[in-house]
Design an enzyme around this catalytic site. Structure first.
Site, PDB file in Angstrom:
ATOM      1  CG  ASP A  65      13.235  20.678  -2.179  1.00 15.23           C
ATOM      2  OD1 ASP A  65      13.325  19.465  -1.932  1.00 15.23           O
ATOM      3  OD2 ASP A  65      13.320  21.542  -1.304  1.00 15.23           O
ATOM      4  CG  ASP A 134      16.230  30.903   5.153  1.00 14.67           C
ATOM      5  OD1 ASP A 134      15.533  29.861   5.278  1.00 14.67           O
ATOM      6  OD2 ASP A 134      16.808  31.201   4.085  1.00 14.67           O
ATOM      7  CG  HIS A 136      14.380  27.309   3.387  1.00 17.54           C
ATOM      8  ND1 HIS A 136      15.703  27.603   3.580  1.00 17.54           N
ATOM      9  CD2 HIS A 136      14.299  25.952   3.480  1.00 17.54           C
ATOM     10  CE1 HIS A 136      16.387  26.483   3.776  1.00 17.54           C
ATOM     11  NE2 HIS A 136      15.563  25.470   3.732  1.00 17.54           N
ATOM     12  CD  GLU A 141      16.604  30.014   0.593  1.00 10.46           C
ATOM     13  OE1 GLU A 141      16.085  30.152   1.724  1.00 10.46           O
ATOM     14  OE2 GLU A 141      17.692  29.444   0.411  1.00 10.46           O
TER      15      GLU A 141
HETATM   16  C1  F6R Z   1      14.223  19.611   1.795  1.00 11.17           C
HETATM   17  C2  F6R Z   1      13.705  20.932   1.950  1.00 11.17           C
HETATM   18  C3  F6R Z   1      14.242  21.922   2.914  1.00 11.17           C
HETATM   19  C4  F6R Z   1      14.604  21.321   4.257  1.00 11.17           C
HETATM   20  C5  F6R Z   1      15.160  22.399   5.185  1.00 11.17           C
HETATM   21  C6  F6R Z   1      15.560  21.829   6.527  1.00 11.17           C
HETATM   22  O1  F6R Z   1      13.501  18.891   0.801  1.00 11.17           O
HETATM   23  O2  F6R Z   1      12.809  21.216   1.251  1.00 11.17           O
HETATM   24  O3  F6R Z   1      13.270  22.923   3.107  1.00 11.17           O
HETATM   25  O4  F6R Z   1      13.476  20.738   4.821  1.00 11.17           O
HETATM   26  O5  F6R Z   1      16.266  22.992   4.588  1.00 11.17           O
HETATM   27  O6  F6R Z   1      16.602  20.914   6.359  1.00 11.17           O
HETATM   28  P1  F6R Z   1      17.111  20.029   7.574  1.00 11.17           P
HETATM   29  O7  F6R Z   1      16.017  19.088   7.907  1.00 11.17           O
HETATM   30  O8  F6R Z   1      18.304  19.308   7.031  1.00 11.17           O
HETATM   31  O9  F6R Z   1      17.436  20.966   8.679  1.00 11.17           O
END
Ligand code: F6R
Length: 259
Positions: A65, A134, A136, A141
């Protein structure tokens, strides 16, 4: 789905590196995630590159992303994050590291083009995933279609709050829109490897692994995948009900059965 529980976040990174190493040695296509969770894995792979000559020269990588509106050079763009924290420290060719185009005039077309690039590369062999509080994955989301493709999404205010730590703690600096691989796109990868560490992820992990498959918890789409692995530390596993069985199954894995 295989669930593996390790003592610490560092142990999660080491085991994930073992899984990645066999793909890297085959010159496979890697799906990379940003965020803090994968850093232990990336650091371990960098160490193996430097100390044991693990080479990424045959590999191609696709990011999950990207923020809309941030150029690749912006220090919080996901392309830059991956470059600074991982790909500039190994021997992968920069031209073989791809990310969704967050500056595209037409994000819809950019999403379609990104999916085509993944297909033309032969698909992703191993897709690394973190998980949001959440539920995701990527930036899909809650409410994301389980078959969605790479497209524009609006971030949930909770995700903006979670990610403000990377923007001087200032939520107003966090872009509200992203281009993310869809849940359908992610599901086409041949192996999904989700890492989760810390107590803050415990509810999301429990919903993903033991809750119903539902768009309200996007990561639950892993339950439909033929080869999905969740590696979490004790804290992230703390709300799972079947931990005894997951440990038993892992401890009694036949030698020939890889992760
Ligand atoms: C990042 C991504 C997000 C993260 C998620 C967890 O490329 O796609 O889904 O993996 O927000 O983030 P952290 O690891 O910082 O808790």
């Amino acid at each position: 789905m295989e669930v593996i529980i390790r003592d610490t976040a560092e142990d999660v990174g080491t085991l994930a590196a073992d899984v990645f190493e066999s793909h890297i040695k085959k010159g496979h296509t890697l799906g990379l995630a940003t965020g803090s969770t994968p850093l232990a894995l990336y650091n371990e792979l960098i160490r193996r590159h430097r100390e044991s000559g693990l080479s990424f020269a045959g590999c191609t990588a696709f990011l999950l992303d990207e923020y809309v509106g941030l150029p690749r050079t912006h220090e919080q763009s996901y392309y830059r994050f991956i470059r600074d924290n991982f790909t500039s420290k190994i021997d992968i060719d920069d031209d073989k590291v791809f990310s969704p185009d967050g500056l595209a005039d037409n994000p819809t077309d950019a999403g379609i083009a990104y999916d085509s690039m993944i297909n033309e590369a032969g698909g992703v062999d191993i897709q690394l995933l973190g998980i949001g509080t959440d539920g995701h994955i990527g930036f899909n989301e809650p409410g994301s279609s389980l078959t969605s493709r790479t497209r524009l999404k609006t971030l949930h205010p909770q995700t903006i709050a979670d990610n403000a730590r990377f923007f001087d703690g200032d939520e107003s600096k966090v872009p509200h829109h992203v281009l993310t691989q869809g849940l359908g796109t992610i599901s086409e990868a041949r192996h999904l490897l989700l890492l989760a560490t810390g107590e803050g992820k415990a509810d999301a992990v429990a919903m993903t692994v033991e809750g119903p498959v539902a768009a309200v918890c996007p990561a639950s789409v892993l339950q439909f995948h033929q080869h999905a692995t969740v590696i979490c530390d004790e804290a992230a596993a703390s709300k799972l009900k079947l931990t005894k069985y997951y440990r038993y199954a892992y401890d009694n894995k036949p030698d020939w059965q890889e992760i």
